[in-house]
Design an enzyme around this catalytic site. Structure first.
Site, PDB file in Angstrom:
ATOM      1  N   HIS B 139       0.767  -1.244   0.000  1.00 55.69           N
ATOM      2  CA  HIS B 139       0.000   0.000   0.000  1.00 55.69           C
ATOM      3  C   HIS B 139       0.801   1.300   0.000  1.00 55.69           C
ATOM      4  O   HIS B 139       0.252   2.343   0.377  1.00 55.69           O
ATOM      5  CB  HIS B 139      -0.945   0.018   1.224  1.00 55.69           C
ATOM      6  CG  HIS B 139      -2.022  -1.035   1.178  1.00 55.69           C
ATOM      7  ND1 HIS B 139      -1.753  -2.357   1.232  1.00 55.69           N
ATOM      8  CD2 HIS B 139      -3.364  -0.935   1.086  1.00 55.69           C
ATOM      9  CE1 HIS B 139      -2.885  -3.052   1.189  1.00 55.69           C
ATOM     10  NE2 HIS B 139      -3.876  -2.209   1.086  1.00 55.69           N
ATOM     11  N   GLY B 190      -0.889  -2.364  -5.545  1.00 63.83           N
ATOM     12  CA  GLY B 190      -1.751  -3.482  -5.153  1.00 63.83           C
ATOM     13  C   GLY B 190      -3.146  -2.988  -4.819  1.00 63.83           C
ATOM     14  O   GLY B 190      -4.137  -3.626  -5.147  1.00 63.83           O
ATOM     15  N   HIS B 191      -3.223  -1.862  -4.169  1.00 65.35           N
ATOM     16  CA  HIS B 191      -4.516  -1.229  -3.882  1.00 65.35           C
ATOM     17  C   HIS B 191      -4.567   0.085  -4.657  1.00 65.35           C
ATOM     18  O   HIS B 191      -3.838   1.023  -4.356  1.00 65.35           O
ATOM     19  CB  HIS B 191      -4.676  -0.975  -2.388  1.00 65.35           C
ATOM     20  CG  HIS B 191      -6.087  -0.670  -1.973  1.00 65.35           C
ATOM     21  ND1 HIS B 191      -6.899   0.213  -2.661  1.00 65.35           N
ATOM     22  CD2 HIS B 191      -6.837  -1.137  -0.950  1.00 65.35           C
ATOM     23  CE1 HIS B 191      -8.081   0.279  -2.061  1.00 65.35           C
ATOM     24  NE2 HIS B 191      -8.079  -0.543  -1.022  1.00 65.35           N
ATOM     25  N   GLU B 320     -12.906  -9.484   1.151  1.00 64.54           N
ATOM     26  CA  GLU B 320     -13.731  -8.281   0.923  1.00 64.54           C
ATOM     27  C   GLU B 320     -14.052  -8.132  -0.556  1.00 64.54           C
ATOM     28  O   GLU B 320     -13.870  -7.057  -1.148  1.00 64.54           O
ATOM     29  CB  GLU B 320     -12.967  -7.046   1.423  1.00 64.54           C
ATOM     30  CG  GLU B 320     -12.368  -7.238   2.815  1.00 64.54           C
ATOM     31  CD  GLU B 320     -11.677  -6.010   3.383  1.00 64.54           C
ATOM     32  OE1 GLU B 320     -10.906  -5.380   2.650  1.00 64.54           O
ATOM     33  OE2 GLU B 320     -11.939  -5.677   4.553  1.00 64.54           O
ATOM     34  N   GLU B 336     -18.939  -3.632   2.189  1.00 65.99           N
ATOM     35  CA  GLU B 336     -18.145  -2.693   2.984  1.00 65.99           C
ATOM     36  C   GLU B 336     -18.575  -1.252   2.731  1.00 65.99           C
ATOM     37  O   GLU B 336     -18.837  -0.852   1.598  1.00 65.99           O
ATOM     38  CB  GLU B 336     -16.661  -2.875   2.626  1.00 65.99           C
ATOM     39  CG  GLU B 336     -15.745  -2.033   3.488  1.00 65.99           C
ATOM     40  CD  GLU B 336     -14.266  -2.173   3.099  1.00 65.99           C
ATOM     41  OE1 GLU B 336     -13.887  -3.181   2.488  1.00 65.99           O
ATOM     42  OE2 GLU B 336     -13.500  -1.246   3.425  1.00 65.99           O
ATOM     43  N   CYS B 416     -10.392   1.860   7.850  1.00 68.73           N
ATOM     44  CA  CYS B 416     -10.539   2.621   6.600  1.00 68.73           C
ATOM     45  C   CYS B 416     -11.882   3.327   6.500  1.00 68.73           C
ATOM     46  O   CYS B 416     -11.983   4.421   5.937  1.00 68.73           O
ATOM     47  CB  CYS B 416     -10.339   1.704   5.401  1.00 68.73           C
ATOM     48  SG  CYS B 416     -11.310   0.196   5.462  1.00 68.73           S
ATOM     49  N   CYS B 417     -12.949   2.680   7.007  1.00 66.59           N
ATOM     50  CA  CYS B 417     -14.289   3.207   6.736  1.00 66.59           C
ATOM     51  C   CYS B 417     -14.616   4.521   7.449  1.00 66.59           C
ATOM     52  O   CYS B 417     -15.132   5.442   6.798  1.00 66.59           O
ATOM     53  CB  CYS B 417     -15.349   2.152   7.043  1.00 66.59           C
ATOM     54  SG  CYS B 417     -15.207   0.658   6.029  1.00 66.59           S
TER      55      CYS B 417
END
Lengths: 653, 653
Positions: B139, B190-191, B320, B336, B416-417
């Site tokens: 990341h 990757g993300h 996820e 999510e 993260c959310c």
């Protein structure tokens, strides 16, 4: 046949003959196909499967080969179950070649046994200094139990004592090592099994040491502080299965409290069934009321809150376990074949403790559905997991369905189920009848002959029937002399109407019925005949509304057989079919289909997918079209091409 | 506001004012509650939660503190998202104290930056010699992207360049390091995230280098041989997350084939949304038709085959991720919050590429349901996972439900959310309107004022409405001078009847409607008024019959708001309630309830459990009793006591 107390007894296999019929055919399948197939598997001769290595492991432990131990820590038990299945077959169908093969394996086992009696190829080969250090996870006592069961069966089948002596010597070692005394190991098995095996040793030897050892294992379990935690600490918190922390959840092992205080089925379903069976076995020997009450509470919890309509139990793939009451998902159902087999064991023992139809009703439900589903028509493919709803694409792509195989498997890395189903079906004769000093009980209806000695007389009963496909049963008595005894016939719980004739005369069964059985007390003479006609319409079955997955759904059952729809007969999208509750469903026996089964057909409706837009959501309700459905017995599914399968259909009121 | 081409544009936040209404209230909640709460979290000041340590990590990297890096490898991104949310709030609501706080964080960030421009506290503190060696899992580029977004937002809010300069310098370093050339790293994140951040840098600097770097990351992705496998090999096959083998499944990263060839949404849903948004952003700058077509195919797959009625996406808790088409389980739904946020991003960009109601319909669905569900009424508790059916006992006891929390959480190990929902709701003004050279589009109806410059004139539009609780919208034009432009009003896809008045005169909208929008082309003068009346009855919604979990079920929706039943209002066993399709459902706005929401009530029936025996299965069909149900907006669930929740009810035809 010794009778120790008032409880019912198993009629030994040597007194039973099976001819045809569904159970007889499955029994023959085990003899003709499964036993040779398992032998190949145990000898690494199945192309395209992971090698079992189970026989080679014994050879290595016996010093007859060199190499590494391969397989699960409990790999020996596959050989034990194979030997047990072979023994049952030899009892009723002598076979010199098979017996020689078994003798050769037994000779190896004897050679592998250590001077002190110890026997377990994993520890002998791989960790000889770690014996008895990981009872929780490493199955030494479990493997011992299976080999004891094999030893008893082989001795009963052949009269040969070699394996029995090997296992008695191991049992003696275990009795020396284990106990509540300070200088002994105060532990008990992580996977129960030895408890019921020790009762078998006790019954055959009448040596109370073995019964007492079984009682020790049962009574010691769940005491505080937990032995499993103590040994874990002593090992330095190492685990044989480092990915799974089982030890901190003692209910996984049914070791969270003393068995006498347990009220709900928890944890690994097979372990639970073997433990409950062992508890019931012990109670059969001791009459221990506290134990019987615990068995009954656990029975009630399993069969009234945690059992699929197929008799499958243990709904969760995670740790192969029970979850909470009424949590019975159909698509992720684990319902291990071995767990249904264990339920058959438990049911028979509960019935012998306190005869009543509920036990055999459940036993029959498990047998004809959740057990038989575990083996293919050709006896060479197996289900370990028995879901009630399969959408292959979902099984293959969803991680939480990965335990659900949409295709019968040739073999498994953990291969407990195939030899377990073999030993149950090889000994299925033992589940048909029960007896005590003045009665003979007919529990299962299937083409068979039984010899029993009642009041000093040898009596034969010949049972003719096409059950479970037809509800007519004819029983004929063969005896040299009139004997007064009670013939006890089961009226299945699903049956709403039964008719009885004795020697051609109609009898009102309501006078004779008690707790699901009819008791016919009479002086029975040679040639006496009983005809029982059990009405067997197609039934639509609904589910307790606390099982949320089945709300608004209906299953099809006829007699003891639960049905399912397969894509092969009904196209795809089975989930979009609705069964009107008033639709007429017709059974048809088809001799040439799936080994000879009754199929069920009728009208249903299906959501008209073509009428739906490409939208995911809409305010337009569905439209339906009329279709014909054909259902096949659940146990027979996936014997043709792969595809969807569904037991619980949407119902339309 | 530069207009580069014919595509629609975002109206910048500085030109939007939000007053009240649901969205305005949520925006204020972020300002008043969430931003301070997140600050506490980032500073380890939330009792009873795992410490975030995110600010301390920066302090350590900056040399202002000593200690170990704590948290996820992407912990920096939580700070970035907080700064971004702060920036949006400062744009519309200046706050000196908050700005000083942000400045102090930015000063730390500047200090943590390495001389070459590198910035990532995990690598700076923990593995300084391992930078850029694990793009797949670690990341670095994702964190860079989030901080770039924060930098752009902070610069736009305050005019201060410090963070922007820091991130431009890091972007320059990345542009030096990455590329197809042999002496560069040929990899990609990757993300995904940096792609859309780089487009923001490009838009603000007009330096094509950043656009080209975004294009490089998008075009390089999925080329063979796979960069992720090459770097994995180069690392000696080590993994940052050793328990999860992600790298062998490239579709998890949407890196299984070039993005231009992708047809179906795969893998991690948030990554997918950020990538598709980045692709659409790039297309907005380049007009690349191939990219637009790929975006449209992926959009279609997500919204027509893989989206919950709540706009939740990514149905599987395992990784996820998306699974197969129509696989949308309600009880194990992952959905999510961040993925629904990503869908909002993607929808807005698709709409700007090719205006059409479907995009904003989906955006609105995701926003009012799957996004708002992620934050509690008090702004201090969050859902990461947004199931559509919750039975607390099952969530707590079933391993395959362990990702489903039946209770809003104070914080998460992977957090993260919460800051993601904060940055979206802080910038929600940007989603209400769009514009181009001659038109202003009203996409979302909510109390707000927008200033736009069209054809050289400054125009203000004042929107008054109680949407989404009422369907009346009043728009008032404020201008110094008459200007001819097109006012474009969305007619939501769920609306079956809309009425339009311009300056009191009824207009037939059918003549003006195109693709879900009505185009009102006119010389608009000061004081002109438009009244739109969108009919908003309670709707019963059915689901595509290919979603097997929803067959025979119905959901309640009114306007864009999806409803659910909670145990608090309807008792337990929600799964045994049936909603007759012809039942009348009545809305009622309740100012004092759940922060002011419309509830929906009506008659339903419930299976009468008391009428059922203790059996699990029976041939007796259910009996029902009449009940009254009350449904609450899905987003507002679990703001009272814990209990069951259900969106899809059984329907009774």
């Amino acid at each position: 046949m010794t009778v120790n107390n008032g409880y019912l007894k198993v009629v030994p296999l040597e007194n039973i003959s099976l001819k045809g019929g569904l159970l007889g055919n499955k029994n023959r399948l085990v003899r003709k196909e499964v036993i040779p197939y398992l032998w190949k598997a145990l000898n690494n001769q199945l192309p395209g499967t992971d090698p079992s290595n189970a026989i080679e492991n014994i050879r290595i432990a016996a010093g007859e080969a060199e190499g590494e131990f391969i397989g699960m820590v409990f790999q020996d038990s596959d050989v034990a179950k194979w030997l047990e299945a072979v023994s049952y077959q030899l009892t009723t169908n002598p076979d010199q070649e098979l017996e020689r093969l078994a003798d050769s394996v037994i000779a190896l086992i004897e050679k592998a046994q250590q001077p002190d009696g110890y026997l377990n190829t994993y520890y002998i080969i791989k960790e000889p200094d770690k014996k008895w250090t990981n009872l929780a996870e490493c199955h030494e006592l479990y493997c011992a139990g299976h080999m004891m069961e094999a030893a008893v069966a082989y001795y009963q089948a052949t009269g040969k004592r070699k394996l029995l002596d090997v296992m008695l010597s191991f049992a003696d070692l275990i009795a020396e090592k284990f106990g509540t005394e300070e200088n002994k190991i105060n532990g008990y098995p992580g996977h129960q099994e030895i408890e019921l095996a020790l009762i078998k040793l006790y019954r055959i030897t009448e040596d109370e040491k073995y019964r007492d050892l079984a009682k020790y294992f049962i009574d010691q379990r769940g005491k505080k502080p937990s032995y499993f935690k103590l040994e874990w600490e002593a090992r330095g918190w190492t685990s044989h299965w480092p990915d799974q922390d089982k030890i901190s959840e003692l209910d996984y092992f049914q070791a969270h409290k003393p068995v006498q205080q347990q009220n709900a089925a928890t944890g690994h379903a097979v372990r639970a069934m073997y433990m409950y069976s062992g508890m019931a076995d012990l109670a059969l020997e001791t009459g221990d009321e506290i134990l019987i009450q615990a068995c009954q509470r656990l029975w009630d919890n399993v069969t009234r809150k945690k059992m699929y309509i197929t008799g499958g139990i243990g709904s969760s793939g995670h740790l192969e376990s029970f979850t909470v009451d009424y949590d019975l998902p159909n698509d992720t159902a684990y319902a291990e074949t071995c767990a249904a087999i264990g339920l058959v064991f438990f049911a028979q023992r509960m019935f012998h403790l306190q005869p009543g139809a509920e036990y055999i009703d459940i036993m029959e439900r498990a047998l004809y559905n959740g057990v038989l589903s575990g083996i293919s028509e050709d006896g060479q493919k197996f289900f370990y997991v028995n879901p009630l709803e399969v959408l292959p694409e979902v099984c293959e792509n969803r991680n939480d369905h990965k335990h659900v195989k949409p295709t019968r498997q040739k073999w498994f890395g953990c291969a407990c189920c195939p030899p377990n189903i073999a030993r149950l079906l090889a000994s299925i004769g033992e589940y048909i009848y029960s007896y005590n000093e003045e009665s003979i009980y007919v529990n299962l209806y299937t083409e068979s002959t039984v010899d029993v000695r009642i009041k000093g007389e040898d009596i034969t009963i010949k049972q003719e029937t096409d059950y479970p496909w037809k509800g007519k049963v004819n029983l004929k008595i063969v005896t040299n002399k009139e004997v007064e005894f009670t013939l006890v016939l089961r009226i299945p719980g699903w049956c709403r109407k039964a008719e009885l004739e004795v020697n051609g005369g109609q009898i009102d069964i309501s006078d004779l019925e008690d707790n699901g059985y009819i008791y016919i007390d009479k002086n029975w003479g040679n040639g006496d005949q009983v005809n029982l006609k059990i009405s067997m319409p197609v039934e639509k079955v609904y589910s307790n509304p606390q099982i949320r997955e089945n709300i608004g759904k209906v299953a099809i059952q006829r007699g003891p057989v639960v049905y399912c729809l397969e894509e092969a007969d009904n196209g795809s999208n089975l989930a979009s079919i609705y069964l009107p509750v008033d639709t007429e469903l017709k059974p048809e026996f088809r001799d040439d289909f799936l080994g000879g089964v009754t199929t069920i057909s009728g009208k249903a409706v299906k959501i008209d997918k073509d009428n739906w837009s490409t939208d995911l959501y809409s305010t337009e309700n569905y439209q339906y079209r009329s279709i014909k459905i054909t259902a096949v017995p659940y146990f027979a599914w996936n014997n043709r091409k792969n595809g969807e399968m569904l037991v619980w259909l949407n119902k339309m009121d």
